[in-house]
Scaffold this active site. Structure first.
Site, PDB file in Angstrom:
ATOM      1  N   GLY A  17      87.138 -41.974 138.883  1.00  0.00           N
ATOM      2  CA  GLY A  17      87.213 -40.976 139.953  1.00  0.00           C
ATOM      3  C   GLY A  17      85.884 -40.800 140.661  1.00  0.00           C
ATOM      4  N   GLU A 172      98.592 -50.987 122.159  1.00  0.00           N
ATOM      5  CA  GLU A 172      97.663 -52.103 122.379  1.00  0.00           C
ATOM      6  C   GLU A 172      96.890 -52.439 121.103  1.00  0.00           C
ATOM      7  OE1 GLU A 172      96.678 -51.148 127.051  1.00  0.00           O
ATOM      8  OE2 GLU A 172      95.207 -50.625 125.553  1.00  0.00           O
ATOM      9  N   ASP A 301      91.127 -37.426 135.191  1.00  0.00           N
ATOM     10  CA  ASP A 301      91.711 -36.911 133.944  1.00  0.00           C
ATOM     11  C   ASP A 301      91.438 -35.430 133.731  1.00  0.00           C
ATOM     12  OD1 ASP A 301      92.578 -39.428 133.432  1.00  0.00           O
ATOM     13  OD2 ASP A 301      91.405 -39.751 131.607  1.00  0.00           O
TER      14      ASP A 301
HETATM   15  C1  LIG Z   1      91.421 -46.790 125.619  1.00  0.00           C
HETATM   16  C2  LIG Z   1      91.929 -46.425 126.988  1.00  0.00           C
HETATM   17  C3  LIG Z   1      92.763 -47.304 127.655  1.00  0.00           C
HETATM   18  C4  LIG Z   1      93.225 -47.000 128.927  1.00  0.00           C
HETATM   19  N1  LIG Z   1      94.051 -47.895 129.560  1.00  0.00           N
HETATM   20  C5  LIG Z   1      94.430 -47.638 130.822  1.00  0.00           C
HETATM   21  C6  LIG Z   1      95.202 -48.605 131.547  1.00  0.00           C
HETATM   22  O1  LIG Z   1      95.537 -49.667 131.020  1.00  0.00           O
HETATM   23  N2  LIG Z   1      95.546 -48.307 132.827  1.00  0.00           N
HETATM   24  C7  LIG Z   1      95.181 -47.139 133.416  1.00  0.00           C
HETATM   25  O2  LIG Z   1      95.498 -46.924 134.582  1.00  0.00           O
HETATM   26  N3  LIG Z   1      94.492 -46.201 132.753  1.00  0.00           N
HETATM   27  C8  LIG Z   1      94.093 -46.428 131.477  1.00  0.00           C
HETATM   28  N4  LIG Z   1      93.363 -45.497 130.796  1.00  0.00           N
HETATM   29  C9  LIG Z   1      93.101 -44.190 131.425  1.00  0.00           C
HETATM   30  C10 LIG Z   1      91.966 -44.280 132.419  1.00  0.00           C
HETATM   31  O3  LIG Z   1      90.873 -44.972 131.871  1.00  0.00           O
HETATM   32  C11 LIG Z   1      91.576 -42.860 132.821  1.00  0.00           C
HETATM   33  O4  LIG Z   1      92.695 -42.234 133.394  1.00  0.00           O
HETATM   34  C12 LIG Z   1      90.440 -42.869 133.816  1.00  0.00           C
HETATM   35  O5  LIG Z   1      89.289 -43.431 133.240  1.00  0.00           O
HETATM   36  C13 LIG Z   1      90.126 -41.455 134.313  1.00  0.00           C
HETATM   37  O6  LIG Z   1      89.052 -41.517 135.196  1.00  0.00           O
HETATM   38  P1  LIG Z   1      88.052 -40.281 135.327  1.00  0.00           P
HETATM   39  O7  LIG Z   1      87.096 -40.651 136.396  1.00  0.00           O
HETATM   40  O8  LIG Z   1      88.816 -39.029 135.451  1.00  0.00           O
HETATM   41  O9  LIG Z   1      87.307 -40.200 133.930  1.00  0.00           O
HETATM   42  P2  LIG Z   1      86.477 -41.298 133.145  1.00  0.00           P
HETATM   43  O10 LIG Z   1      86.742 -42.658 133.662  1.00  0.00           O
HETATM   44  O11 LIG Z   1      86.724 -41.018 131.709  1.00  0.00           O
HETATM   45  O12 LIG Z   1      84.973 -40.964 133.508  1.00  0.00           O
HETATM   46  C14 LIG Z   1      84.354 -39.767 133.130  1.00  0.00           C
HETATM   47  C15 LIG Z   1      82.857 -39.975 133.224  1.00  0.00           C
HETATM   48  O13 LIG Z   1      82.223 -38.710 133.105  1.00  0.00           O
HETATM   49  C16 LIG Z   1      81.097 -38.821 132.258  1.00  0.00           C
HETATM   50  N5  LIG Z   1      80.881 -37.487 131.695  1.00  0.00           N
HETATM   51  C17 LIG Z   1      81.733 -36.780 130.915  1.00  0.00           C
HETATM   52  N6  LIG Z   1      81.196 -35.568 130.641  1.00  0.00           N
HETATM   53  C18 LIG Z   1      79.991 -35.524 131.255  1.00  0.00           C
HETATM   54  C19 LIG Z   1      78.977 -34.524 131.341  1.00  0.00           C
HETATM   55  N7  LIG Z   1      79.102 -33.348 130.744  1.00  0.00           N
HETATM   56  N8  LIG Z   1      77.861 -34.826 132.043  1.00  0.00           N
HETATM   57  C20 LIG Z   1      77.714 -36.036 132.645  1.00  0.00           C
HETATM   58  N9  LIG Z   1      78.651 -36.996 132.593  1.00  0.00           N
HETATM   59  C21 LIG Z   1      79.786 -36.750 131.923  1.00  0.00           C
HETATM   60  C22 LIG Z   1      81.515 -39.871 131.242  1.00  0.00           C
HETATM   61  O14 LIG Z   1      80.393 -40.486 130.650  1.00  0.00           O
HETATM   62  C23 LIG Z   1      82.315 -40.850 132.110  1.00  0.00           C
HETATM   63  O15 LIG Z   1      81.503 -41.864 132.652  1.00  0.00           O
HETATM   64  C24 LIG Z   1      92.869 -45.776 129.532  1.00  0.00           C
HETATM   65  C25 LIG Z   1      92.029 -44.883 128.852  1.00  0.00           C
HETATM   66  C26 LIG Z   1      91.552 -45.217 127.594  1.00  0.00           C
HETATM   67  C27 LIG Z   1      90.641 -44.266 126.871  1.00  0.00           C
END
Ligand SMILES: Cc1cc2nc3c(=O)[nH]c(=O)nc-3n(C[C@H](O)[C@H](O)[C@H](O)COP(=O)(O)OP(=O)(O)OC[C@H]3O[C@@H](n4cnc5c(N)ncnc54)[C@H](O)[C@@H]3O)c2cc1C
Length: 440
Positions: A17, A172, A301
């Protein structure tokens, strides 16, 4: 360096995101600060490959600084955001505070242990590179310890791998662990037979992959069974101990326990003062902003938003990516004095891989199982992997392991103890002594 007179947009989290929001905003006359507690972006869909020794960490992660290089108005800061001063529009880290005009919170989610955080060291979840390396360590170490024990003539210990949670990650992991024990390691040990390893997948609900169509859940279960995975549905875990998983009164001895159940949103959600759901996700407005705070967006998320049919948007990468782009567009509309747009998710389908050449895919009403689903998964995920070099390496590694059954990253690093092992040894010795006493 931050330019004082420009509008300052702070983005927390360089996951899917945050990164896509930053890229979309980069062409605007704004100063962007991208903060993450890690120096790298992790491609989470391929984490299970690191956990099961198929890929190395550097092949699925890339330095954030490198990803946004060339974008002069994006500054990258390494640090953990702890709190907010919403009134004065400041983000608080341990030692600094950063002002913002707009804030995008994309801090993601982690695993939840149903209020039993004490289970975490016994049953690691899979969310970060560190988690994947810890799982890899435990899995490979279990085979080594079993071999050593058998070579020394000790009693055979149950080499059970128990995976809690039958969602995409659990499926998986189970499929790939079955492949490792049945194929990859099959002929490499002298005193144990890795093929006797039991891979047990426990799902609390009535079917695995509950977010998929029922027919695909059934197909996934069948494909798992063919790979040698024991699938137990309606199996609610009530207790986790170092070498045991309990379901009510039923005890399952386990050499390795992995956690793939439950999601808890980042604690930062609650600190925004808005309403959150049971998983701690922020209930955002349809334009992704936080109620009463039009200058704050929550995406990915960490956000809870329903689609036009009233169904909660899933915690998947495409939702986070599209929300990142939509939050950026709404900021741009603000700058141009245009009204904001509500977020609409364009669902391109869901895919889950199960093992070496198995998987399920759901594109609207089209349901696919088996090799074609696996192939679609592979190409779509490689396409989204960041970095051309990584894409090529992963593709080559995959082709190699597909034809040779080899997994190139089988390194055991760190501690050589397993939380379960002493307990399993003690139990095996006790039962050997008891059976000897019964014989005499
Ligand atoms: C094992 C696994 C397999 C997956 N497989 C799939 C798939 O096959 N297909 C699919 O579509 N989705 C998959 N997902 C889900 C997908 O990865 C998530 O929906 C997606 O990463 C969400 O994006 P995001 O940007 O919300 O959060 P994230 O990608 O989790 O990024 C959050 C970021 O915030 C940072 N952060 C957190 N807290 C703090 C803080 N307090 N200060 C500074 N930085 C912080 C973290 O370090 C991270 O870099 C999978 C998830 C996992 C865990």
């Amino acid at each position: 360096m931050a330019t004082e007179h420009k509008l300052r947009i702070v983005i927390i989290g360089a996951g899917f995101g945050g990164l896509y929001a930053a890229r979309k905003l980069a062409h605007l006359p704004v100063q962007i600060t991208l903060i993450d507690r890690k120096n790298h972006h992790t491609f989470q869909p391929l984490l299970y490959q690191v956990a099961t020794a198929g890929l190395s960490p550097g092949e699925i992660a890339a330095p954030i600084r490198w990803i946004v290089r060339g974008q002069r108005n994006i500054e990258v800061l390494l640090g953990e955001v702890r709190d907010f001063d919403l009134e004065n529009r400041r983000v608080k880290l341990a030692d600094v505070e950063l002002p913002y005009n707009y804030l995008i919170v994309a801090a993601g989610a982690s695993h939840a242990y149903f209020g039993h955080d004490e289970w975490e060291p016994l049953a690691p979840g899979l969310k970060t590179i560190e988690d994947a390396l810890e799982i890899r360590r435990r899995v490979l170490l279990a085979f080594e310890l079993a071999e050593r024990q058998a070579a020394a003539g000790g009693p055979a210990l149950p080499l059970n791998f128990v995976i809690v949670g039958g969602g995409p990650t659990g499926v998986e992991l189970a499929g790939t662990l079955a492949e490792i024990s049945r194929q990859v390691l099959a002929n490499e040990f002298q005193s144990i037979d890795p093929k006797n390893t039991r891979i047990i997948l426990l799902e609390g609900g009535p079917r695995v992959l509950p977010s998929y169509a029922e027919v695909l859940s059934r197909s996934a279960e069948e494909q798992l069974r063919q790979l040698g995975v024991e699938v137990h549905t309606s199996a609610m875990v009530t207790k986790v101990e170092p070498a045991d998983v309990w379901m009510g009164d039923t005890r399952l001895p386990a050499a390795v326990i992995l956690w793939a159940a439950g999601v808890a949103a980042s604690p930062l959600g609650k600190k925004l003062g808005a309403s959150v759901d049971r998983a701690g996700r922020v209930l955002v407005n349809p334009d992704l902003s936080v109620p009463e705070h039009p200058e704050i967006f929550v995406i990915g998320d960490l956000a809870a938003l329903k689609d036009e049919h009233g169904k909660m948007l899933p915690g998947v990468a495409p939702v986070a990516i599209q929300e990142g782009a939509a939050a950026a567009r709404n900021i741009e509309r603000d700058l141009h004095g245009k009204p904001r747009e509500n977020f609409h998710y364009f669902d391109k389908g869901s895919l889950a891989t199960i093992g070496r050449a198995a998987g399920v895919a759901q594109f609207g009403t089209l349901h696919i199982s088996g090799f074609i689903a696996w192939l679609s998964w592979l190409f779509i995920h490689i396409f989204f992997l960041i970095g051309f070099r990584n894409r090529i390496i992963v593709l080559v590694q995959w082709a190699w392991s597909y034809f040779t059954y080899e997994r190139g990253a089988r390194l055991i690093t760190g501690d050589q103890r397993l939380p379960s092992w002493e307990e399993l040894q003690h139990e095996a010795q006790t039962s050997t002594v008891q059976s000897r006493q019964r014989v005499s």
